[in-house]
Enzyme design. Structure first.
Site, PDB file in Angstrom:
ATOM      1  CG  HIS A 144      -1.902  -1.052   1.272  1.00  0.00           C
ATOM      2  ND1 HIS A 144      -1.664  -2.273   1.858  1.00  0.00           N
ATOM      3  CD2 HIS A 144      -3.139  -1.129   0.764  1.00  0.00           C
ATOM      4  CE1 HIS A 144      -2.713  -3.043   1.730  1.00  0.00           C
ATOM      5  NE2 HIS A 144      -3.630  -2.381   1.059  1.00  0.00           N
ATOM      6  CE  LYS A 189      20.872  -4.133  -1.943  1.00  0.00           C
ATOM      7  NZ  LYS A 189      21.911  -3.160  -1.736  1.00  0.00           N
ATOM      8  NE  ARG A 236      25.637  -9.314   5.795  1.00  0.00           N
ATOM      9  CZ  ARG A 236      24.941 -10.175   6.517  1.00  0.00           C
ATOM     10  NH1 ARG A 236      23.634 -10.267   6.372  1.00  0.00           N
ATOM     11  NH2 ARG A 236      25.536 -10.976   7.382  1.00  0.00           N
TER      12      ARG A 236
END
Length: 83
Positions: free
Chosen positions: A10, A62, A76
């Site tokens: 959201h 990411k 990582r």
């Protein structure tokens, strides 16, 4: 086993109502030959490069490079693998 692929979220709004009613969808792309460990969480809009290993319990927030090993929260890079 127990992997969570979250393709929506959201929008964050004002203090009166943080979770806006508008839902935002973003695809997840997982390249060929990946190994996703148990209980990994992958968030919206992430691309995981081909041949990548994601360690158990990691949270992917990411994009991840191809042919690499990632662990942790947030995930990582700890090692580059041969392609």
């Amino acid at each position: 086993m127990g992997v969570t692929l979250t393709t929506h979220t959201h929008q964050i709004s004002s203090g009166k109502r943080r979770a806006e009613r508008k839902t935002v969808f973003r695809p997840i792309v997982i390249g060929d030959g990946c190994w996703i460990g148990a209980n990994v969480t992958i968030l919206p809009g992430v691309t995981i490069g081909r041949g990548t290993v994601v360690g158990a319990g990691s949270v992917v927030v990411k994009d991840l490079d191809a042919n690499s090993v990632y662990v942790g929260n947030p995930a990582r890079k700890i090692r580059q693998l041969e392609g």
